[in-house]
Design a protein around this motif. Structure first.
Motif, PDB file in Angstrom:
ATOM      1  N   VAL A   1       0.444  15.115  13.531  1.00  0.00           N
ATOM      2  CA  VAL A   1      -0.266  13.843  13.524  1.00  0.00           C
ATOM      3  C   VAL A   1       0.384  12.921  12.497  1.00  0.00           C
ATOM      4  N   ILE A   2       0.442  11.643  12.797  1.00  0.00           N
ATOM      5  CA  ILE A   2       0.981  10.635  11.877  1.00  0.00           C
ATOM      6  C   ILE A   2      -0.145   9.673  11.518  1.00  0.00           C
ATOM      7  N   VAL A   3      -0.339   9.444  10.192  1.00  0.00           N
ATOM      8  CA  VAL A   3      -1.427   8.585   9.722  1.00  0.00           C
ATOM      9  C   VAL A   3      -0.874   7.498   8.808  1.00  0.00           C
ATOM     10  N   LYS A   4      -1.660   6.437   8.631  1.00  0.00           N
ATOM     11  CA  LYS A   4      -1.320   5.370   7.693  1.00  0.00           C
ATOM     12  C   LYS A   4      -2.606   4.676   7.256  1.00  0.00           C
ATOM     13  N   ALA A   5      -2.498   3.835   6.223  1.00  0.00           N
ATOM     14  CA  ALA A   5      -3.629   3.034   5.752  1.00  0.00           C
ATOM     15  C   ALA A   5      -3.342   1.566   6.046  1.00  0.00           C
ATOM     16  N   VAL A   6      -4.391   0.823   6.339  1.00  0.00           N
ATOM     17  CA  VAL A   6      -4.257  -0.597   6.669  1.00  0.00           C
ATOM     18  C   VAL A   6      -5.266  -1.388   5.839  1.00  0.00           C
ATOM     19  N   ALA A   7      -4.810  -2.455   5.187  1.00  0.00           N
ATOM     20  CA  ALA A   7      -5.688  -3.324   4.401  1.00  0.00           C
ATOM     21  C   ALA A   7      -5.754  -4.696   5.057  1.00  0.00           C
ATOM     22  N   THR A   8      -6.957  -5.206   5.201  1.00  0.00           N
ATOM     23  CA  THR A   8      -7.157  -6.528   5.793  1.00  0.00           C
ATOM     24  C   THR A   8      -7.886  -7.417   4.786  1.00  0.00           C
TER      25      THR A   8
ATOM     26  N   LEU B   1       0.844  -1.187   0.000  1.00  0.00           N
ATOM     27  CA  LEU B   1       0.000   0.000   0.000  1.00  0.00           C
ATOM     28  C   LEU B   1       0.882   1.241   0.000  1.00  0.00           C
ATOM     29  N   ALA B   2       0.569   2.181  -0.855  1.00  0.00           N
ATOM     30  CA  ALA B   2       1.297   3.453  -0.908  1.00  0.00           C
ATOM     31  C   ALA B   2       0.317   4.578  -0.614  1.00  0.00           C
ATOM     32  N   LEU B   3       0.512   5.240   0.530  1.00  0.00           N
ATOM     33  CA  LEU B   3      -0.383   6.317   0.954  1.00  0.00           C
ATOM     34  C   LEU B   3       0.219   7.662   0.580  1.00  0.00           C
ATOM     35  N   SER B   4      -0.609   8.567   0.066  1.00  0.00           N
ATOM     36  CA  SER B   4      -0.162   9.917  -0.272  1.00  0.00           C
ATOM     37  C   SER B   4      -1.292  10.895   0.002  1.00  0.00           C
ATOM     38  N   THR B   5      -0.954  12.176   0.075  1.00  0.00           N
ATOM     39  CA  THR B   5      -1.952  13.218   0.293  1.00  0.00           C
ATOM     40  C   THR B   5      -2.186  13.982  -1.002  1.00  0.00           C
TER      41      THR B   5
ATOM     42  N   SER C   1       0.459   0.560   5.110  1.00  0.00           N
ATOM     43  CA  SER C   1       1.126   1.452   4.163  1.00  0.00           C
ATOM     44  C   SER C   1       2.271   2.181   4.858  1.00  0.00           C
ATOM     45  N   ASN C   2       2.913   3.057   4.122  1.00  0.00           N
ATOM     46  CA  ASN C   2       3.880   3.981   4.703  1.00  0.00           C
ATOM     47  C   ASN C   2       3.159   4.958   5.630  1.00  0.00           C
TER      48      ASN C   2
ATOM     49  N   TYR D   1      -8.236   3.870   7.356  1.00  0.00           N
ATOM     50  CA  TYR D   1      -7.246   4.910   7.612  1.00  0.00           C
ATOM     51  C   TYR D   1      -7.172   5.122   9.124  1.00  0.00           C
ATOM     52  N   VAL D   2      -5.965   5.095   9.660  1.00  0.00           N
ATOM     53  CA  VAL D   2      -5.819   5.173  11.112  1.00  0.00           C
ATOM     54  C   VAL D   2      -4.780   6.227  11.484  1.00  0.00           C
ATOM     55  N   ILE D   3      -4.920   6.755  12.696  1.00  0.00           N
ATOM     56  CA  ILE D   3      -3.951   7.698  13.249  1.00  0.00           C
ATOM     57  C   ILE D   3      -2.980   6.919  14.123  1.00  0.00           C
ATOM     58  N   VAL D   4      -1.710   7.013  13.792  1.00  0.00           N
ATOM     59  CA  VAL D   4      -0.672   6.326  14.554  1.00  0.00           C
ATOM     60  C   VAL D   4      -0.385   7.077  15.843  1.00  0.00           C
ATOM     61  N   SER D   5      -0.298   8.398  15.749  1.00  0.00           N
ATOM     62  CA  SER D   5      -0.082   9.238  16.931  1.00  0.00           C
ATOM     63  C   SER D   5      -0.601  10.641  16.637  1.00  0.00           C
ATOM     64  N   GLY D   6      -0.997  11.347  17.690  1.00  0.00           N
ATOM     65  CA  GLY D   6      -1.461  12.718  17.543  1.00  0.00           C
ATOM     66  C   GLY D   6      -2.943  12.856  17.298  1.00  0.00           C
ATOM     67  N   ASP D   7      -3.751  11.915  17.818  1.00  0.00           N
ATOM     68  CA  ASP D   7      -5.189  12.008  17.570  1.00  0.00           C
ATOM     69  C   ASP D   7      -5.835  13.186  18.289  1.00  0.00           C
ATOM     70  N   GLU D   8      -5.090  13.834  19.207  1.00  0.00           N
ATOM     71  CA  GLU D   8      -5.638  15.024  19.853  1.00  0.00           C
ATOM     72  C   GLU D   8      -5.523  16.258  18.949  1.00  0.00           C
ATOM     73  N   TYR D   9      -4.731  16.129  17.863  1.00  0.00           N
ATOM     74  CA  TYR D   9      -4.528  17.267  16.969  1.00  0.00           C
ATOM     75  C   TYR D   9      -5.329  17.159  15.668  1.00  0.00           C
ATOM     76  N   ALA D  10      -5.749  15.945  15.302  1.00  0.00           N
ATOM     77  CA  ALA D  10      -6.500  15.765  14.056  1.00  0.00           C
ATOM     78  C   ALA D  10      -7.288  14.474  14.120  1.00  0.00           C
ATOM     79  N   GLU D  11      -8.229  14.348  13.202  1.00  0.00           N
ATOM     80  CA  GLU D  11      -8.997  13.120  13.054  1.00  0.00           C
ATOM     81  C   GLU D  11      -9.032  12.741  11.580  1.00  0.00           C
ATOM     82  N   ILE D  12      -9.233  11.455  11.291  1.00  0.00           N
ATOM     83  CA  ILE D  12      -9.288  10.983   9.907  1.00  0.00           C
ATOM     84  C   ILE D  12     -10.532  10.121   9.751  1.00  0.00           C
ATOM     85  N   ASP D  13     -11.298  10.359   8.672  1.00  0.00           N
ATOM     86  CA  ASP D  13     -12.554   9.628   8.507  1.00  0.00           C
ATOM     87  C   ASP D  13     -12.360   8.391   7.632  1.00  0.00           C
ATOM     88  N   ALA D  14     -13.456   7.693   7.361  1.00  0.00           N
ATOM     89  CA  ALA D  14     -13.397   6.429   6.626  1.00  0.00           C
ATOM     90  C   ALA D  14     -12.939   6.605   5.188  1.00  0.00           C
TER      91      ALA D  14
END
Length: 408
Positions: free
Chosen positions: A347-354, A287-291, A362-363, A322-335
């Motif tokens: 905040v640090i985010v990543k994507a996870v596939a199951t 998985l390759a995550l980008s903004t 992802s990165n 999409y999940v927040i690795v750290s810093g959830d007090e500074y931002a949120e990420i939706d589905a």
């Protein structure tokens, strides 16, 4: 292949189109010949891909030849006249050349398989009229890439009532729409396409219940006169070739990016187990995550979109979160992967596939929200701290004064 003679009286400033009602793509530039490249007063050999002109019955449909001048003529102008002659060409025997650089991929390079995985039959009773198109027929399928071959270890728990097949380079989940099948059942081993079976041999005696055997399948491109004409297909079981390899032309079979295992007429209680021959060093899914616009910061209250590219897509859609690795007090990420800033910080985010084979990440991406630093806390703690230092300062001063008096 055919020959056309253009008379000397023709003006060369024309386009010569070779079209058919069977395929709208024939009006593309690749099916046009410029008059500037043709010989007037001589024979010209023209070649076109037969697949573009096949009707539904598999025969060449009527072909239209259109000579269109590239300029307009007024009502009183003479249009250059002439004539065309058509003839056939005596073809030499086509030489089929297989791509020497093709690779036989281990199954663990195609799907993220680590160790063996077992699939169970779902039929209550054997039927020759089993629906090929049933979704439950698919054990697994990779859908985003073509492969020139696959090798896999297979084990069947009961040889008396099983039937399954691998498909290489199909077009969708329905094997009857394209690709090459490699079929194993109680009695035989088959290799072919939806329209033709090229190999039909008895089930090798070396295959025994609950014992692993190696299957190696080839579906490698072959070329005629430098043009890709189809795929060379072959099958080996336990290192022994089954039947003979054969050439499957593009005109007789549709090829795509679906490769997988299909359980067909395999009864309940019968297990088909697959395992790598040589385990891949890296998982077959990434998985390759980008903004959006590769942005790395947002303001408080603003949102930023992200996207994830999955290499190694499977038929059963990956459950991507999409999940927040750290810093959830500074931002949120939706589905849907949108990050919304809540307060100054990082905040640090990543994507996870199951999927059926595990969970894959992802990165990680760090996003700066607002000023990027959380404000320092203020309040009673600061006042008390200052008061303590003040008291300590007075105590030190008193000690110095006492020492001086004692020394007098």
């Amino acid at each position: 292949v055919f020959r056309i003679y253009f008379s000397e009286t023709l003006d060369k400033s024309f386009s010569f189109w070779i079209t058919s009602s069977t395929n709208p793509r024939v009006w593309e530039a690749e099916n046009m010949v410029s008059g500037l490249t043709l010989t007037m007063g001589g024979w010209n050999e023209i070649r076109v891909p037969v697949g573009d002109y096949l009707g539904r019955d598999g025969k060449i449909a009527p072909i239209a030849f259109t000579l269109a001048y590239n300029q307009s003529f007024g009502p009183n102008e003479d249009v250059p006249g002439g004539y065309l002659l058509f003839d056939t060409v005596k073809l030499r025997e086509s030489v089929k050349v297989v791509d020497e650089n093709y690779k036989i991929y281990d199954i663990s390079e195609i799907i993220p398989l680590s160790g063996e995985k077992t699939y169970s039959g779902e039929l209550d009773s054997y039927s020759d009229t089993f629906d090929y198109n049933k979704d439950c027929n698919i054990a697994f399928a990779r859908t985003d890439k073509t492969f020139t071959g696959m090798k896999v270890k297979v084990k069947v728990s009961d040889l008396s009532r099983f039937s399954f097949y691998f498909v290489l380079n199909g077009t969708n989940k329905y094997f009857i729409d394209g690709g090459v099948f490699f079929w194993f059942n109680n009695d035989s081993v088959l290799m072919g396409t939806a329209t033709k079976t090229y190999v039909s041999e008895p089930l090798p005696e070396s295959i025994r219940a609950n014992e692993e055997f190696t299957v190696e399948m080839t579906c490698a491109p072959y070329y005629v006169d430098g043009m890709k004409a189809g795929n060379y297909v072959a099958l080996k079981v336990g290192g022994t070739e089954i039947g003979k390899g054969c050439f499957v032309s593009n005109a007789s079979c549709n090829f795509g990016g679906w490769t997988g295992l299909y359980l067909h007429n395999t009864m309940k209680g019968v297990n088909v187990t697959v395992a790598p021959v040589t385990q891949a060093a890296e998982p077959a899914i990434s998985l390759a995550l980008s903004t959006s616009l590769n942005a790395t910061s947002i303001a408080v209250g603003e949102s930023l979109g992200t996207k994830v590219k999955v290499t190694g897509k499977l038929y059963k859609a990956d459950d991507i979160k999409y999940v927040i690795v750290s810093g959830d007090e500074y931002a949120e990420i939706d589905a849907d992967g949108y990050i919304t800033g809540k307060a100054d910080g990082k905040v640090i985010v990543k994507a996870v596939a199951t999927n059926d084979f595990g969970t894959f990440s992802s990165n990680e991406i760090e996003i700066t929200v607002g000023k990027g630093e959380a404000p320092k806390k203020k309040g009673c703690g600061s006042s008390v701290e200052s008061g303590i230092f003040a008291i300590l300062g007075l105590a030190g001063l008193a000690t110095i004064m006492i020492k001086k008096r004692k020394g007098e």
